[in-house]
Design a protein around this motif. Structure first.
Motif, short mmCIF file in Angstrom:
data_model
loop_
_atom_site.label_atom_id
_atom_site.label_comp_id
_atom_site.label_asym_id
_atom_site.label_seq_id
_atom_site.Cartn_x
_atom_site.Cartn_y
_atom_site.Cartn_z
N LEU A 1 0.85 -1.20 0.00
CA LEU A 1 0.00 0.00 0.00
C LEU A 1 0.88 1.24 0.00
N HIS A 2 0.86 1.99 -1.09
CA HIS A 2 1.74 3.15 -1.23
C HIS A 2 1.17 4.40 -0.57
N GLU A 3 -0.14 4.49 -0.45
CA GLU A 3 -0.77 5.63 0.21
C GLU A 3 -1.30 5.18 1.57
N ALA A 4 -0.50 5.37 2.62
CA ALA A 4 -0.88 4.90 3.94
C ALA A 4 -2.19 5.51 4.41
N SER A 5 -2.50 6.71 3.93
CA SER A 5 -3.71 7.39 4.36
C SER A 5 -4.97 6.63 3.94
N ARG A 6 -4.86 5.79 2.91
CA ARG A 6 -6.05 5.04 2.47
C ARG A 6 -6.51 4.06 3.54
N TRP A 7 -5.55 3.42 4.21
CA TRP A 7 -5.93 2.53 5.30
C TRP A 7 -6.50 3.32 6.47
N ASP A 8 -5.90 4.46 6.78
CA ASP A 8 -6.40 5.29 7.88
C ASP A 8 -7.83 5.74 7.59
N GLU A 9 -8.12 6.06 6.33
CA GLU A 9 -9.46 6.48 5.95
C GLU A 9 -10.46 5.33 6.10
N LEU A 10 -10.04 4.14 5.67
CA LEU A 10 -10.92 2.97 5.77
C LEU A 10 -11.22 2.64 7.22
N ASP A 11 -10.19 2.65 8.05
CA ASP A 11 -10.37 2.32 9.46
C ASP A 11 -11.18 3.41 10.15
N GLY A 12 -10.97 4.66 9.77
CA GLY A 12 -11.75 5.75 10.34
C GLY A 12 -13.21 5.66 9.97
N ALA A 13 -13.49 5.26 8.70
CA ALA A 13 -14.88 5.11 8.26
C ALA A 13 -15.56 3.97 9.03
N ARG A 14 -14.82 2.90 9.28
CA ARG A 14 -15.37 1.78 10.05
C ARG A 14 -15.76 2.24 11.45
N LYS A 15 -14.88 2.97 12.10
CA LYS A 15 -15.16 3.44 13.45
C LYS A 15 -16.32 4.44 13.45
N GLY A 16 -16.40 5.26 12.38
CA GLY A 16 -17.50 6.19 12.27
C GLY A 16 -18.83 5.46 12.12
N LEU A 17 -18.83 4.38 11.36
CA LEU A 17 -20.04 3.58 11.19
C LEU A 17 -20.49 3.02 12.53
N LEU A 18 -19.54 2.51 13.31
CA LEU A 18 -19.89 1.94 14.61
C LEU A 18 -20.51 2.99 15.53
N SER A 19 -19.99 4.22 15.45
CA SER A 19 -20.51 5.27 16.31
C SER A 19 -21.92 5.68 15.92
N ASP A 20 -22.35 5.31 14.73
CA ASP A 20 -23.68 5.70 14.24
C ASP A 20 -24.72 4.60 14.45
N LEU A 21 -24.33 3.52 15.08
CA LEU A 21 -25.28 2.43 15.35
C LEU A 21 -26.08 2.75 16.61
N ARG A 22 -27.40 2.65 16.50
CA ARG A 22 -28.27 2.85 17.66
C ARG A 22 -29.18 1.63 17.75
N GLN A 23 -29.05 0.90 18.84
CA GLN A 23 -29.61 -0.44 18.90
C GLN A 23 -31.07 -0.52 19.32
N ALA A 24 -31.59 0.52 19.91
CA ALA A 24 -32.93 0.42 20.49
C ALA A 24 -34.01 0.22 19.44
#
Length: 214
Positions: A178-201
């Motif tokens: 992976l030549h652009e390290a920021s691409r992984w950071d973006e993917l991992d950040g998007a994953r964490k953002g998705l988790l923060s948007d989950l509301r289980q009720a």
């Protein structure tokens, strides 16, 4: 190889042959890792590939691949201390590649490594997941593919050197191609953002229907 390493570097090399798909032989390796305090780094490099689409696989081939790529790896890391390096693959990020079973096992390696890192790093255990792309190893011949037919292959020495740079930097996930390290950071950040948007009720509004729609 052991003889060459002894002669070239003056190091001690022990050989412990084992078929990690066989529970009894796997248990021998587990015991060695658990009981030998001189072992400070575990590199989970054992693995196999699989060609052909999902429906082309046999039950026995699937079972053997899972035993080696997931079960053996998960059992061996339980005895690990110091540092643990798990070899995954970028295929674990790409269901589009058509290697469904193999890719699923490598997705398992990444998830397991990330979870272990969260649990074990406070105890002083470093866990690294290494995700290679196509690399010139004998895995191709074992799966019936001519490596020279592939457009791009990384040489093993370059892969290992890159993985060791990531190891020295204490990266949780190292992706040598992976030549652009920021691409992984973006993917991992998007994953964490998705988790923060989950509301289980309640189910999301787009899944809520009126009674007459059932």
């Amino acid at each position: 190889m052991a003889s060459r390493l002894r002669q070239a570097y003056g190091v001690a090399v022990d050989i412990l042959p084992a078929d990690l798909t066989q529970p009894r032989e796997l248990a021998v390796v587990e015991a060695r890792l658990r009981d030998d305090a001189s072992i400070g780094i575990l590199i989970n490099n054992a693995g196999a590939g699989q060609v052909g689409h999902f429906l082309a696989q046999t039950a026995s081939s699937v079972e053997q691949l899972l035993a080696l790529n997931t079960t053996a790896l998960a059992r061996l890391v339980q005895a690990g201390e110091g540092a643990i390096v798990n070899i995954g693959s970028v295929v674990g990020l790409a269901p589009e590649f058509g290697a469904t079973i193999y890719g699923a096992t490598k997705a398992f390696v990444l998830f397991l490594s990330q979870g272990m890192s969260l649990e074990l790093s406070p105890k002083g255990v470093y866990v690294q997941a290494v995700l290679p792309a196509a690399t010139r190893t004998d895995i191709w011949a074992r799966t019936g593919i001519d490596p020279d037919s592939l457009p791009e292959l990384m040489e093993v020495e370059e892969l290992v050197d890159a993985a060791l740079v990531g190891f020295d930097r204490r990266e949780a996930v190292t992706i040598p191609p992976l030549h652009e390290a920021s691409r992984w950071d973006e993917l991992d950040g998007a994953r964490k953002g998705l988790l923060s948007d989950l509301r289980q009720a309640h189910a999301a509004e787009r899944y809520q229907v009126a009674p007459q729609d059932h």
